[in-house]
Write a protein that holds these residues in place. Sequence first.
Motif, PDB file in Angstrom:
ATOM      1  N   MET A  99      38.922 141.416 110.337  1.00  5.31           N
ATOM      2  CA  MET A  99      39.350 141.107 111.696  1.00  5.31           C
ATOM      3  C   MET A  99      40.621 141.895 111.992  1.00  5.31           C
ATOM      4  SD  MET A  99      37.026 139.052 112.849  1.00  5.31           S
ATOM      5  CE  MET A  99      37.660 138.192 114.288  1.00  5.31           C
ATOM      6  N   PRO A 100      40.934 142.146 113.270  1.00  6.71           N
ATOM      7  CA  PRO A 100      42.086 142.984 113.609  1.00  6.71           C
ATOM      8  C   PRO A 100      43.409 142.237 113.514  1.00  6.71           C
ATOM      9  CG  PRO A 100      40.975 142.301 115.612  1.00  6.71           C
ATOM     10  CD  PRO A 100      40.150 141.772 114.465  1.00  6.71           C
ATOM     11  N   SER A 101      43.791 141.900 112.300  1.00  8.23           N
ATOM     12  CA  SER A 101      45.060 141.203 112.100  1.00  8.23           C
ATOM     13  C   SER A 101      45.500 141.306 110.648  1.00  8.23           C
ATOM     14  CB  SER A 101      44.951 139.725 112.508  1.00  8.23           C
ATOM     15  OG  SER A 101      44.003 139.055 111.709  1.00  8.23           O
ATOM     16  N   ALA A 102      46.804 141.106 110.467  1.00  7.11           N
ATOM     17  CA  ALA A 102      47.384 140.911 109.144  1.00  7.11           C
ATOM     18  C   ALA A 102      47.968 139.498 109.143  1.00  7.11           C
ATOM     19  CB  ALA A 102      48.466 141.959 108.882  1.00  7.11           C
ATOM     20  N   HIS A 103      48.340 138.985 107.975  1.00  9.19           N
ATOM     21  CA  HIS A 103      48.668 137.565 107.892  1.00  9.19           C
ATOM     22  C   HIS A 103      49.887 137.268 107.026  1.00  9.19           C
ATOM     23  CE1 HIS A 103      44.561 136.668 109.402  1.00  9.19           C
ATOM     24  NE2 HIS A 103      44.228 137.691 108.662  1.00  9.19           N
ATOM     25  N   LEU A 104      50.558 136.200 107.391  1.00  9.73           N
ATOM     26  CA  LEU A 104      51.525 135.536 106.520  1.00  9.73           C
ATOM     27  C   LEU A 104      51.097 134.082 106.428  1.00  9.73           C
ATOM     28  CD1 LEU A 104      54.227 135.026 104.983  1.00  9.73           C
ATOM     29  CD2 LEU A 104      55.302 134.724 107.231  1.00  9.73           C
ATOM     30  N   PHE A 105      50.945 133.583 105.213  1.00  7.70           N
ATOM     31  CA  PHE A 105      50.610 132.182 104.987  1.00  7.70           C
ATOM     32  C   PHE A 105      51.715 131.527 104.181  1.00  7.70           C
ATOM     33  CE2 PHE A 105      46.459 134.411 104.983  1.00  7.70           C
ATOM     34  CZ  PHE A 105      45.839 133.762 106.028  1.00  7.70           C
ATOM     35  N   VAL A 106      52.117 130.338 104.590  1.00  2.00           N
ATOM     36  CA  VAL A 106      53.031 129.514 103.803  1.00  2.00           C
ATOM     37  C   VAL A 106      52.304 128.219 103.497  1.00  2.00           C
ATOM     38  CG1 VAL A 106      55.295 128.441 103.661  1.00  2.00           C
ATOM     39  CG2 VAL A 106      55.006 130.530 105.015  1.00  2.00           C
ATOM     40  N   ASN A 107      51.976 128.027 102.240  1.00  4.23           N
ATOM     41  CA  ASN A 107      51.196 126.865 101.832  1.00  4.23           C
ATOM     42  C   ASN A 107      52.144 125.729 101.466  1.00  4.23           C
ATOM     43  OD1 ASN A 107      49.120 125.214 101.113  1.00  4.23           O
ATOM     44  ND2 ASN A 107      48.633 126.269  99.191  1.00  4.23           N
ATOM     45  N   LEU A 108      52.058 124.644 102.220  1.00  2.00           N
ATOM     46  CA  LEU A 108      52.894 123.468 101.964  1.00  2.00           C
ATOM     47  C   LEU A 108      52.095 122.355 101.298  1.00  2.00           C
ATOM     48  CD1 LEU A 108      54.719 123.429 105.422  1.00  2.00           C
ATOM     49  CD2 LEU A 108      55.567 124.381 103.268  1.00  2.00           C
ATOM     50  N   GLY A 109      50.863 122.660 100.913  1.00  3.62           N
ATOM     51  CA  GLY A 109      50.005 121.655 100.294  1.00  3.62           C
ATOM     52  C   GLY A 109      49.471 122.099  98.957  1.00  3.62           C
ATOM     53  N   GLU A 110      48.231 121.716  98.662  1.00  9.30           N
ATOM     54  CA  GLU A 110      47.605 122.058  97.392  1.00  9.30           C
ATOM     55  C   GLU A 110      47.166 123.523  97.386  1.00  9.30           C
ATOM     56  OE1 GLU A 110      47.377 119.990  94.695  1.00  9.30           O
ATOM     57  OE2 GLU A 110      48.715 118.783  95.957  1.00  9.30           O
ATOM     58  N   PRO A 111      46.919 124.108  96.198  1.00 10.56           N
ATOM     59  CA  PRO A 111      46.569 125.534  96.113  1.00 10.56           C
ATOM     60  C   PRO A 111      45.300 125.904  96.877  1.00 10.56           C
ATOM     61  CG  PRO A 111      47.171 124.675  93.952  1.00 10.56           C
ATOM     62  CD  PRO A 111      47.060 123.490  94.862  1.00 10.56           C
ATOM     63  N   VAL A 112      45.288 127.135  97.358  1.00 10.24           N
ATOM     64  CA  VAL A 112      44.134 127.737  98.017  1.00 10.24           C
ATOM     65  C   VAL A 112      43.596 128.824  97.089  1.00 10.24           C
ATOM     66  CG1 VAL A 112      43.339 129.073 100.002  1.00 10.24           C
ATOM     67  CG2 VAL A 112      45.076 127.287 100.314  1.00 10.24           C
ATOM     68  N   ARG A 113      42.271 128.881  96.929  1.00 11.41           N
ATOM     69  CA  ARG A 113      41.655 129.886  96.067  1.00 11.41           C
ATOM     70  C   ARG A 113      41.101 131.024  96.917  1.00 11.41           C
ATOM     71  NH1 ARG A 113      40.357 128.259  90.895  1.00 11.41           N
ATOM     72  NH2 ARG A 113      38.526 129.620  90.860  1.00 11.41           N
ATOM     73  N   LEU A 114      41.213 132.256  96.406  1.00 10.85           N
ATOM     74  CA  LEU A 114      40.757 133.444  97.123  1.00 10.85           C
ATOM     75  C   LEU A 114      39.882 134.307  96.236  1.00 10.85           C
ATOM     76  CD1 LEU A 114      43.997 134.597  98.972  1.00 10.85           C
ATOM     77  CD2 LEU A 114      41.821 134.108 100.068  1.00 10.85           C
ATOM     78  N   TRP A 115      38.808 134.843  96.826  1.00 16.77           N
ATOM     79  CA  TRP A 115      37.933 135.800  96.132  1.00 16.77           C
ATOM     80  C   TRP A 115      37.763 137.025  97.013  1.00 16.77           C
ATOM     81  CZ3 TRP A 115      37.135 130.617  96.222  1.00 16.77           C
ATOM     82  CH2 TRP A 115      36.978 129.948  94.987  1.00 16.77           C
ATOM     83  N   ASP A 116      37.856 138.191  96.420  1.00 18.55           N
ATOM     84  CA  ASP A 116      37.569 139.452  97.097  1.00 18.55           C
ATOM     85  C   ASP A 116      36.069 139.715  97.014  1.00 18.55           C
ATOM     86  OD1 ASP A 116      37.414 142.235  97.808  1.00 18.55           O
ATOM     87  OD2 ASP A 116      39.497 142.482  97.207  1.00 18.55           O
TER      88      ASP A 116
END
Length: 280
Positions: A36-53
């Motif tokens: 998608m046409p965007s870049a991101h900043l995430f600040v996680n204040l909760g439980e971990p998020v999992r990522l897969w490429d």
Amino acid sequence: MQYVGRVPSPPLDQFIDDIYCLTGVPRHRRMNVPPMPSAHLFVNLGEPVRLWDSDPSVPPAMLIDAWFMGVWTRRFLFEYPARVRLVGVHFKPWGMSPFVGMPAIELRDRWVPVDGVWQRSLDRFRDQVGDIASATETLRVLEEELRSRFAEAPSRGLGLVRHTGGRLETSHGAVPVGALADAAGVSGNHLATQFKSHVGVTPKRVARIYRFARLILSVDALHPVDWSDLAQTAGYFDQAHFSREFKDFTGHTPTEYLALRRRFPAEQGFPPDSGPMPAD
């Protein structure tokens, strides 16, 4: 799950589409995200998020604190925890440049801990919002943090990229890159070099992503879909090329994607469901 977002005030709005809070119990835990046409900043204040490429050679990640993600040229998958508390920024493709002080190409198709980009960590921000229940107040603190890190003196070439990128945004990628370079009075190679520095990808790639985003966001799964018409409206004049790119970007054929959307309708008024799709 609740999504509360808003556009920041000038001049941040030239670089950021919205800042947002995402809280509650997710309707779908695993989501497949196309380019998608965007870049991101995430600040996680909760439980971990999992990522897969989608590239199997890239190891999965467990994201606990805060991280940047540059512009992605392929899909990735993430898994929410059982309960979400996330604060984020949707940057325009070139929007991260005045905040990070590093070539955007180093963030292309990558998730990078914030501490690896900013010399000062986000501990101060996390401390400020840790006990705040109000999304409005959380977004106010986030905008102040962004302002404190915003480089008002633009780096070389950013004005060119912002202007030409803005034309790609408003045209949904329909303006030929050669015409953009000619209008700006620069060579195509120079424009590509500046885009790689401030976006991480070439203007041609940005145009492709905007074109795809226009198509995918125009799909109304509640009604019959004429894929040929949608593809042509979005600027795809080669049906075979459209089919290949759609499968590459989503992991599905158009028919499979439509069946998925009908099985799992997007939540009305919930922007994260506009592009990402359930992976369950």
